[in-house]
Design a protein around this motif. Sequence first.
Motif, short mmCIF file in Angstrom:
data_model
loop_
_atom_site.label_atom_id
_atom_site.label_comp_id
_atom_site.label_asym_id
_atom_site.label_seq_id
_atom_site.Cartn_x
_atom_site.Cartn_y
_atom_site.Cartn_z
N TRP A 20 11.12 -36.47 -10.53
CA TRP A 20 12.23 -36.80 -11.02
C TRP A 20 13.44 -36.28 -10.22
N ASP A 21 14.51 -37.09 -9.87
CA ASP A 21 15.63 -36.65 -9.36
C ASP A 21 16.89 -36.34 -10.35
N VAL A 22 17.03 -35.04 -10.20
CA VAL A 22 18.06 -34.74 -11.10
C VAL A 22 19.63 -34.97 -10.63
N GLN A 23 19.78 -35.29 -9.32
CA GLN A 23 20.97 -35.77 -8.84
C GLN A 23 21.22 -37.16 -9.27
N GLU A 24 20.39 -37.94 -9.28
CA GLU A 24 20.51 -39.42 -9.62
C GLU A 24 20.16 -39.64 -10.86
N GLN A 25 19.32 -38.82 -11.57
CA GLN A 25 18.87 -38.94 -12.91
C GLN A 25 17.81 -40.38 -13.08
N MET A 26 17.26 -40.28 -12.07
CA MET A 26 16.06 -41.54 -11.86
C MET A 26 14.89 -40.94 -11.64
N LEU A 27 13.72 -41.79 -12.03
CA LEU A 27 12.35 -41.47 -11.75
C LEU A 27 11.91 -42.17 -10.67
N TYR A 28 11.38 -41.58 -9.47
CA TYR A 28 10.54 -42.09 -8.45
C TYR A 28 8.93 -41.92 -8.84
N TRP A 29 8.33 -43.01 -8.32
CA TRP A 29 6.76 -42.87 -8.16
C TRP A 29 6.23 -43.99 -7.16
N ILE A 30 5.02 -43.56 -6.63
CA ILE A 30 4.37 -44.54 -5.82
C ILE A 30 3.22 -45.15 -6.46
N ASP A 31 2.79 -46.48 -5.78
CA ASP A 31 1.62 -47.16 -5.73
C ASP A 31 0.83 -46.86 -4.36
N GLY A 270 -2.86 -48.06 -14.96
CA GLY A 270 -1.73 -48.51 -14.11
C GLY A 270 -0.37 -48.31 -14.32
N GLY A 271 -0.19 -48.07 -15.85
CA GLY A 271 1.12 -47.80 -16.39
C GLY A 271 1.75 -46.22 -16.00
N VAL A 272 3.32 -46.29 -16.29
CA VAL A 272 3.68 -44.79 -16.43
C VAL A 272 3.99 -44.59 -17.66
N PHE A 273 3.72 -43.33 -18.10
CA PHE A 273 3.87 -42.73 -19.68
C PHE A 273 4.91 -41.39 -19.55
N ALA A 274 5.42 -41.58 -20.75
CA ALA A 274 6.56 -40.44 -20.97
C ALA A 274 5.90 -39.86 -22.34
N VAL A 275 5.98 -38.42 -21.99
CA VAL A 275 5.49 -37.42 -23.23
C VAL A 275 6.66 -36.56 -23.72
N TYR A 276 6.96 -36.76 -25.00
CA TYR A 276 8.13 -36.39 -25.53
C TYR A 276 7.47 -35.01 -26.46
N GLY A 277 8.58 -34.23 -26.64
CA GLY A 277 7.99 -33.18 -27.54
C GLY A 277 7.00 -32.20 -27.49
N LEU A 278 7.07 -31.85 -26.07
CA LEU A 278 5.74 -30.93 -25.67
C LEU A 278 6.59 -29.23 -26.00
N GLY A 279 7.84 -29.23 -26.00
CA GLY A 279 8.53 -27.92 -26.47
C GLY A 279 8.77 -27.17 -25.22
N VAL A 280 8.36 -27.66 -23.95
CA VAL A 280 8.79 -26.96 -22.67
C VAL A 280 9.65 -27.68 -21.70
N ARG A 281 10.05 -26.94 -20.87
CA ARG A 281 10.85 -27.70 -19.68
C ARG A 281 10.40 -27.42 -18.26
N GLY A 282 10.77 -28.21 -17.39
CA GLY A 282 10.15 -28.30 -16.01
C GLY A 282 11.11 -27.63 -15.13
N LEU A 283 10.87 -27.39 -14.06
CA LEU A 283 11.58 -27.05 -12.88
C LEU A 283 12.30 -28.23 -11.95
N ARG A 284 13.65 -28.00 -11.55
CA ARG A 284 14.21 -28.93 -10.67
C ARG A 284 13.20 -28.90 -9.38
N GLU A 285 12.88 -30.31 -8.78
CA GLU A 285 12.06 -30.47 -7.78
C GLU A 285 13.15 -30.28 -6.34
N PRO A 286 12.61 -29.49 -5.32
CA PRO A 286 13.66 -29.27 -4.23
C PRO A 286 13.57 -30.67 -3.46
N ARG A 287 14.41 -30.91 -2.55
CA ARG A 287 14.70 -31.89 -1.64
C ARG A 287 14.34 -31.32 -0.34
#
Length: 290
Positions: A20-31, A270-287
Amino acid sequence: MLRIELIVDTRAALGEGPLWDVQEQMLYWIDSYGPAVHRCDMNGRNRCSWPLPEAVGSMALRRNGGALLSLKSGFHALDFATGDVTRIVDPDPGKPRVRMNDGKVDRRGRFVAGYMDTEDRDPLCGLFSLAPDHTLQKLDEAIICSNGPCWSPDGGTFYFADTTRKVIYAYDYDCATGRVANRRVFASFDGLRGYPDGATVDADGFLWSVEFDSGRLIRFAPDGAIDRIIGLPVNSTTSICFGGRDLDIAFVTSMARPIGGVAPKEREAGGVFAVYGLGVRGLREPRFAG
């Protein structure tokens, strides 16, 4: 309330490396075997993709634009505007049975990524750090399948999984030099159903590991004790990151390719899932700083 949604319904051969890129507010992933880099918004919309010339293990965004990739043959740069892929360095040449796999950026902007044995049986692989000036440093060796690199919130502890050995290690990490020391077992999966795959650390310092071949998220306390287990819709889950405006959504990738000749039985594999309501927050990933 806990809620799990399939936000990208794509049969990725080996979906990996959500970022997740905080600057763009976009999700990247790879195949990994697409092979391609993909991008979308937090709801799975506004997608775009960049095809790649060979298998990809992980990616990082660069401070000055574009991405850094760990491809089969080493570290490469991706120009988003042109799609051009440029080789930087092959950390461990002359080993046809290995390819680069999972990687992440440390708090000082280094990219740390390891290799995997494509036959998944011998300790042929190393773990490498690429500095912003493209200096290489070897951090560990005799690894079978590199996965799940991540750091404690203060950057002083580095976590790393050897998937085939079913173990997550912890190391002391020197942020100034990028060196590791005092490797020890953080968590063993011997008593669990699957294998440690991609991982991330939340703002409270707990490690979230995706249990491959089981379809579960496992949250480990800083002492290695299991804190929570969350079931997911598919067994072939691969990696995780936290994202969204408040970094409180867990995005999880999965794979659709067969393992041992057996294809995943779930339609959503093979899909991408979003899990809501975990009650925790992550950390910003550095570039990556280079």
